[in-house]
Design an enzyme around this catalytic site. Structure first.
Site, PDB file in Angstrom:
ATOM      1  N   LYS A 173       0.623  -0.782   0.184  1.00 46.58           N
ATOM      2  CA  LYS A 173      -0.072  -0.044   0.430  1.00 46.58           C
ATOM      3  C   LYS A 173       0.993   1.289   0.100  1.00 46.58           C
ATOM      4  CE  LYS A 173      -1.758   2.503   3.405  1.00 46.58           C
ATOM      5  NZ  LYS A 173      -1.991   3.794   2.221  1.00 46.58           N
TER       6      LYS A 173
ATOM      7  N   GLU B 219       9.513   1.004  10.924  1.00 45.29           N
ATOM      8  CA  GLU B 219      10.116   2.102  10.410  1.00 45.29           C
ATOM      9  C   GLU B 219       9.723   3.711  10.903  1.00 45.29           C
ATOM     10  OE1 GLU B 219      13.669   1.771   9.752  1.00 45.29           O
ATOM     11  OE2 GLU B 219      13.293   0.458   9.549  1.00 45.29           O
TER      12      GLU B 219
ATOM     13  N   CYS C  72      12.925  10.982   7.603  1.00 47.30           N
ATOM     14  CA  CYS C  72      12.826  10.224   8.628  1.00 47.30           C
ATOM     15  C   CYS C  72      14.350  10.424   9.787  1.00 47.30           C
ATOM     16  CB  CYS C  72      12.504   8.876   9.232  1.00 47.30           C
ATOM     17  SG  CYS C  72      13.948   7.883   8.223  1.00 47.30           S
TER      18      CYS C  72
ATOM     19  N   GLU D 251       9.503  15.349  16.093  1.00 47.34           N
ATOM     20  CA  GLU D 251       9.562  15.553  14.811  1.00 47.34           C
ATOM     21  C   GLU D 251       9.040  16.782  14.051  1.00 47.34           C
ATOM     22  OE1 GLU D 251       8.032  12.159  12.231  1.00 47.34           O
ATOM     23  OE2 GLU D 251      10.339  11.781  11.942  1.00 47.34           O
TER      24      GLU D 251
END
Ligand code: NAD
Length: 498
Positions: free
Chosen positions: A197, A271, A305, A402
């Site tokens: 996906k 992750e 990331c 973040e």
């Protein structure tokens, strides 16, 4: 915008119109048109060019109905695919890489068109994805069917590896094709069949994979591609026939995925996010350090990331470093991803731009010192200025959270002990960079910094043979390298008389 930008955009648009199957899911080796089934409603979903902030296409997303069909196809394909020889699997992986090379310019164009990233960065992405398929083609052929663990006292212990089974692979929008390759290549190498996906935000480049699989005559049902959002992701990760979930994305969704995958005790790899540090020691070359700082936070407009979004600089050089950093940052050319001069492109979406604006407003409310930037650009598209805040307290939301945008927070340190303490002062622990002339001291520092990947005096190069993943809340497991293959295999031990 000059004419060549227009031309490149037109070519990408033509690729979209001629090559990308919209309103369809790739299931059992065929494109299935997405229509409202009895139980599901299907709405139109808009795809954007973030460079202009314009809708470039509308498409339909798949639903739970398609997930069920895709699981059936993957289950049907599994017995044969899991028994193929490693050379056959390597053949298909290399064929994907070959076909991606053939389609290189189209893949790059669609990535710029739908993600907004500068064209040179998109070229690196496609090349990295190709390298990943080739790497796992080689690695799997090196793996012996049986290896001897021990042989003594009249008995032998042998080890082999079996594929983990049916896999649900879910990827984000920031590196289309790359995060997909990091999962798909080792899963196929191991002998798994998959449901993939892609992010609903960047479907254009990812859907080309269906054409590539058809072109290389990949056996039907081995890879099924479901353009979809959260609903489809949840249906995949909670489906009882799925054995393994591999997810890359935010911590918020990662937690949900973990709960969904708990049903039936599925194997899981996550992750997730990061708030990585770049440590600049007193003996660092200031000019080079600035290049590494800028590369670490403004590449892909900070939507990485592993973005080194917290700068720690030795107090002795802080003043001169910030002076150069400000000048070099303000020299960056912010523009359309199709413009070859662009050094930083737009954010991927209106939502991501709003997220960056939210943190800029918090910085204002917290009275943070803004060295440069701090603004959303008043122009077409989703552009923010490259932004740097100095003397940011560790209690600031900007220090802890973040942002996933071009926003750097910084603080100073007086010695290596303090640098390590500050670097580790995060719930995340994905990556880090250290800049110093003293290689022995930095290797010592690297041992103490909590991170899965540390660059010393180097840009953020990620080699396919290096395991990728973090500590703490940056995730569970590793991708790439041998660890990335192990994520899709289970070891099996056999004991017999010698
Ligand atoms: P996201 O978590 O919003 O979405 C990721 C994927 O999950 C998308 O495909 C989305 O459709 C899907 N999803 C949403 N809800 C779901 C659900 N309930 N069940 C299953 N799937 C669901 O992340 P994003 O905004 O696309 O990407 C940005 C995030 O990804 C950042 O936090 C970034 O740090 C992280 N990321 C991590 C790595 C890494 O290697 N650690 C790499 C790239 C991105």
């Amino acid at each position: 915008m000059d004419n060549s930008n227009d031309l490149r955009r037109d070519i990408a648009k033509q690729t979209m119109q001629n090559d990308v199957r919209l309103n369809a899911a790739y299931i059992d080796g065929e494109w299935i048109t997405i229509e409202a089934s009895d139980s599901d409603t299907v709405d139109d979903h808009a795809l954007y060019d973030p460079n202009l902030g314009e809708v470039i296409a509308t498409t339909r997303l798949s639903t739970k109905f398609h997930v069920d069909r895709a699981v059936d196809a993957a289950a049907k394909a599994y017995p044969a695919w899991s028994q193929t020889s490693v050379s056959t699997r390597a053949h298909y992986l290399n064929a994907i890489a070959d076909e991606m090379e053939q389609q290189f310019d189209k893949l790059v164009g669609l990535s710029v068109f739908n993600n907004g990233k500068p064209i040179e960065e998109a070229k690196i992405d496609v090349s990295d994805a190709i390298a990943c398929y080739r790497y796992y083609a080689n690695l799997i052929t090196e793996q012996e069917t049986w290896s001897e663990v021990s042989s003594e006292s009249g008995i032998r212990l042998l080890k082999t590896y079996a594929p983990v089974g049916l896999c649900a692979l879910i990827v984000p929008w920031n590196f289309p094709m790359v995060t997909t390759a990091w999962k798909l290549a080792p899963a196929l190498a191991a002998g798994c069949t998959v449901l993939l996906k892609p992010s609903e935000v960047t479907l254009l480049p990812e859907l080309m994979l269906g054409n590539i699989l058809s072109a290389i005559q990949m056996p039907k049902g081995v890879v099924n591609i479901l353009p979809g959002g959260a609903e489809v992701g949840a249906a995949m990760t909670s489906h009882p026939w799925i054995d393994k979930v591999s997810f890359t994305g935010s911590n918020l969704v990662g937690e949900k995925v973990m709960i969904q995958a708990a049903k039936g005790i599925k194997d899981i790899s996550l992750e997730l996010g990061g708030k990585s540090a770049i440590v600049v020691c007193a003996d660092a070359d200031i000019e080079y350090a600035c290049d590494l700082i800028i590369g670490g936070i403004f590449t892909n407009a900070g939507q990485i990331c592993s973005a080194t979004s917290r700068l720690l600089v030795h107090q002795e050089i802080a003043q001169s470093l910030f002076k150069r950093l400000k000048a070099k940052t303000e020299d960056l050319y912010i523009g359309d991803g199709f413009d070859t001069a662009t050094q930083m492109g737009p954010l991927v979406s209106k939502q991501q731009l709003a997220e960056v604006k939210k943190y800029m407003d918090i910085a204002t409310a917290e009275n943070l010192d803004c060295l440069t930037g701090g603004e959303i650009l008043k122009r077409q598209g989703y552009f923010a200025t490259p932004t740097i805040y100095t003397d940011v307290p560790v209690s600031s939301q900007l220090w802890m959270e973040e942002i996933f945008g071009p926003v750097l927070v910084s603080a100073t340190f007086s010695d290596n002990v303090e640098a390590i303490r500050l670097a580790n002062d995060s719930k995340y622990a994905l990556a880090a960079t250290i800049v110093s002339a003293d290689e022995t001291a930095v290797l010592e520092m690297a041992l103490q910094i909590e991170a899965g990947h540390i660059w010393i005096n180097e840009q953020q190069i990620v080699l396919p043979e290096a395991g990728w993943g973090g500590f703490k809340q940056s995730g569970i497991g590793r991708e790439l390298g041998r660890d990335g293959l192990s994520a899709y295999q289970k070891s099996k031990h056999v004991l017999l008389p010698s």
